[in-house]
Design a protein around this motif. Structure first.
Motif, mmCIF file in Angstrom:
data_model
loop_
_atom_site.group_PDB
_atom_site.id
_atom_site.type_symbol
_atom_site.label_atom_id
_atom_site.label_comp_id
_atom_site.label_asym_id
_atom_site.label_seq_id
_atom_site.Cartn_x
_atom_site.Cartn_y
_atom_site.Cartn_z
ATOM 1 N N UNK A 248 0.827 -1.206 0.000
ATOM 2 C CA UNK A 248 0.000 0.000 0.000
ATOM 3 C C UNK A 248 0.862 1.257 0.000
ATOM 4 N N UNK A 249 2.006 1.206 0.684
ATOM 5 C CA UNK A 249 2.911 2.368 0.701
ATOM 6 C C UNK A 249 3.472 2.634 -0.694
ATOM 7 N N UNK A 250 3.864 1.575 -1.396
ATOM 8 C CA UNK A 250 4.375 1.759 -2.760
ATOM 9 C C UNK A 250 3.273 2.284 -3.693
ATOM 10 N N UNK A 251 2.065 1.767 -3.508
ATOM 11 C CA UNK A 251 0.956 2.231 -4.336
ATOM 12 C C UNK A 251 0.660 3.706 -4.088
ATOM 13 N N UNK A 252 0.747 4.127 -2.840
ATOM 14 C CA UNK A 252 0.517 5.543 -2.528
ATOM 15 C C UNK A 252 1.500 6.429 -3.295
ATOM 16 N N UNK A 253 2.736 5.967 -3.405
ATOM 17 C CA UNK A 253 3.739 6.741 -4.139
ATOM 18 C C UNK A 253 3.519 6.651 -5.649
ATOM 19 N N UNK A 254 3.301 5.438 -6.149
ATOM 20 C CA UNK A 254 3.200 5.243 -7.600
ATOM 21 C C UNK A 254 1.909 5.803 -8.192
ATOM 22 N N UNK A 255 0.890 5.973 -7.332
ATOM 23 C CA UNK A 255 -0.386 6.488 -7.818
ATOM 24 C C UNK A 255 -0.693 7.876 -7.263
ATOM 25 N N UNK A 256 0.336 8.595 -6.901
ATOM 26 C CA UNK A 256 0.136 9.975 -6.457
ATOM 27 C C UNK A 256 -0.316 10.827 -7.641
ATOM 28 N N UNK A 257 -0.928 11.946 -7.350
ATOM 29 C CA UNK A 257 -1.407 12.825 -8.418
ATOM 30 C C UNK A 257 -0.264 13.237 -9.338
ATOM 31 N N UNK A 258 0.892 13.534 -8.750
ATOM 32 C CA UNK A 258 2.026 14.002 -9.555
ATOM 33 C C UNK A 258 2.503 12.926 -10.522
ATOM 34 N N UNK A 259 2.575 11.685 -10.055
ATOM 35 C CA UNK A 259 3.055 10.598 -10.912
ATOM 36 C C UNK A 259 2.052 10.323 -12.039
ATOM 37 N N UNK A 260 0.763 10.301 -11.701
ATOM 38 C CA UNK A 260 -0.242 10.030 -12.726
ATOM 39 C C UNK A 260 -0.303 11.169 -13.725
ATOM 40 N N UNK A 261 -0.187 12.406 -13.256
ATOM 41 C CA UNK A 261 -0.171 13.545 -14.175
ATOM 42 C C UNK A 261 1.025 13.466 -15.118
ATOM 43 N N UNK A 262 2.156 13.010 -14.603
ATOM 44 C CA UNK A 262 3.339 12.881 -15.454
ATOM 45 C C UNK A 262 3.139 11.793 -16.504
ATOM 46 N N UNK A 263 2.419 10.739 -16.139
ATOM 47 C CA UNK A 263 2.146 9.669 -17.102
ATOM 48 C C UNK A 263 1.143 10.107 -18.149
ATOM 49 N N UNK A 264 0.052 10.717 -17.716
ATOM 50 C CA UNK A 264 -0.996 11.190 -18.632
ATOM 51 C C UNK A 264 -1.751 12.333 -17.946
ATOM 52 N N UNK A 265 -1.603 13.557 -18.447
ATOM 53 C CA UNK A 265 -2.176 14.704 -17.746
ATOM 54 C C UNK A 265 -3.682 14.883 -17.902
ATOM 55 N N UNK A 266 -4.298 14.307 -18.933
ATOM 56 C CA UNK A 266 -5.698 14.663 -19.170
ATOM 57 C C UNK A 266 -6.623 13.531 -19.608
ATOM 58 N N UNK A 267 -6.137 12.531 -20.314
ATOM 59 C CA UNK A 267 -7.018 11.519 -20.890
ATOM 60 C C UNK A 267 -7.510 10.567 -19.798
ATOM 61 N N UNK A 268 -8.832 10.599 -19.559
ATOM 62 C CA UNK A 268 -9.417 9.875 -18.434
ATOM 63 C C UNK A 268 -9.205 8.373 -18.531
ATOM 64 N N UNK A 269 -9.406 7.806 -19.718
ATOM 65 C CA UNK A 269 -9.289 6.353 -19.849
ATOM 66 C C UNK A 269 -7.851 5.887 -19.643
ATOM 67 N N UNK A 270 -6.894 6.638 -20.164
ATOM 68 C CA UNK A 270 -5.497 6.250 -19.991
ATOM 69 C C UNK A 270 -5.072 6.375 -18.524
ATOM 70 N N UNK A 271 -5.583 7.370 -17.838
ATOM 71 C CA UNK A 271 -5.285 7.501 -16.407
ATOM 72 C C UNK A 271 -5.881 6.320 -15.633
ATOM 73 N N UNK A 272 -7.104 5.944 -15.991
ATOM 74 C CA UNK A 272 -7.730 4.786 -15.343
ATOM 75 C C UNK A 272 -6.927 3.516 -15.613
ATOM 76 N N UNK A 273 -6.549 3.293 -16.857
ATOM 77 C CA UNK A 273 -5.799 2.085 -17.205
ATOM 78 C C UNK A 273 -4.450 2.043 -16.483
ATOM 79 N N UNK A 274 -3.838 3.200 -16.323
ATOM 80 C CA UNK A 274 -2.557 3.249 -15.606
ATOM 81 C C UNK A 274 -2.730 2.833 -14.153
#
Length: 322
Positions: free
Chosen positions: A164-190
């Motif tokens: 859960x600690x690793x998930x908190x880091x890997x799924x933080x807003x900053x990390x997800x924004x860096x992966x995909x800033x706007x596309x909802x489906x790609x953010x969900x899939x990530x």
């Protein structure tokens, strides 16, 4: 609504929780068919009120889970598809839900009021909620979760904490924004991909608990939201006749793939029955492949075990005989 459904919004498959998807697809510029804006706003307000009552009931049902609210499941870490406040295919757990003391409430709070139910309707809602909660508690999935929770030792609990600690880091807003800033489906899939990667590293009792929680939670989503929503909208399943080419896929849940010699004009998520002794239980339609030429339609569905005699189906009307 028809334009949104045709654009893969899949709102027909989740009628009890469609408002977030509707608001998302309202931003699509090509959905510009003329409509009565006042009627549309009134409909959205009614849909939001019904969804609020539905989510309240779902939260109360989940509070009956073994060990609630202390559920160390990785799926409930911040940022997953089950906890995000963004677009998600899953029936998300709402912020603050596990801190609301629902496990101490004998009934879903405020659901009857949100639905503006009359006293006799409120009593019926309460009775139905209790009956469904009892059925969930007696289910194999929830019994498996209870056993898995009892089997957790300090080593496995520590493994779950670290995950859960690793998930908190890997799924933080900053990390997800860096992966995909706007596309909802790609953010969900990530979110789903990262969770799967972390779960696959678990072993022993920690992995069993994680898998048991997933099965228990998906049962709530399937029975209390997906199936319930279809029965609310359509009343009964549709009976598909003249089905051929049935392939039964092993595993859990079991799935059936089959062909119909016409276009049944069904949406994914609808309940169906197949007029063939190979599949006697009701099914939840999961995929349709419609031929634009003269070929037959190929469909896939999840088999709902133990439902063979629950509902009397309506015969589906073929729209495009071959």
């Amino acid at each position: 609504m028809q334009q949104m459904q045709a654009s893969d919004a899949d709102i027909a498959g989740t009628p009890m929780r469609l408002t977030r998807t509707v608001h998302l697809f309202e931003q699509v510029p090509y959905l510009d068919a003329p409509y009565d804006k006042d009627a549309w706003r009134a409909w959205l307000q009614s849909a939001a009120r019904i969804e609020a009552a539905h989510r309240t009931t779902i939260a109360w049902l989940r509070s009956r889970m073994p060990g609630y609210p202390q559920l160390p499941a990785p799926q409930l870490a911040p940022g997953t598809a089950l906890t995000t406040t963004e677009y998600t295919f899953r029936l998300a757990w709402q912020p603050g839900e596990r801190a609301a003391g629902l496990q101490m409430r004998g009934l879903p709070p405020s659901a009857a009021r949100q639905l503006q139910a009359a006293p006799d309707q409120a009593r019926s809602l309460e009775e139905s909620a209790r009956t469904l909660a009892s059925a969930l508690q007696a289910s194999q999935e929830w019994q498996r979760l209870a056993a898995a929770r009892q089997a957790l030792d300090e080593t496995s609990r520590n493994a779950l904490r670290q995950t859960r600690a690793r998930l908190r880091q890997r799924l933080s807003d900053a990390v997800i924004d860096a992966h995909e800033p706007s596309k909802a489906l790609e953010r969900h899939n990530y979110r789903c991909t990262v969770l799967t990667e972390e779960i696959e590293q678990l072993t022993g009792p920690a992995r069993e608990f994680t898998d048991a929680f997933d099965a228990a939670d998906r049962l709530v989503e399937l029975a209390a939201s997906d199936v319930f929503g279809q029965l609310t909208i359509h009343g009964r399943p549709l009976l598909l006749q003249h089905v051929t080419g049935i392939d039964l896929e092993p595993g859990t849940p079991r799935r059936a793939h089959f062909t119909v010699p016409y276009d049944p004009w069904l949406d994914t998520g609808e309940l169906i029955q197949i007029d063939d002794p190979l599949v006697t239980d009701t099914c939840l339609l999961t995929r349709t492949t419609i031929s634009l030429g003269s070929g037959p339609s190929r469909l896939s569905a999840q088999i709902l075990p133990g439902t063979a005699s629950l509902w009397e189906a309506l015969t589906a009307t073929p729209h495009r005989p071959i």
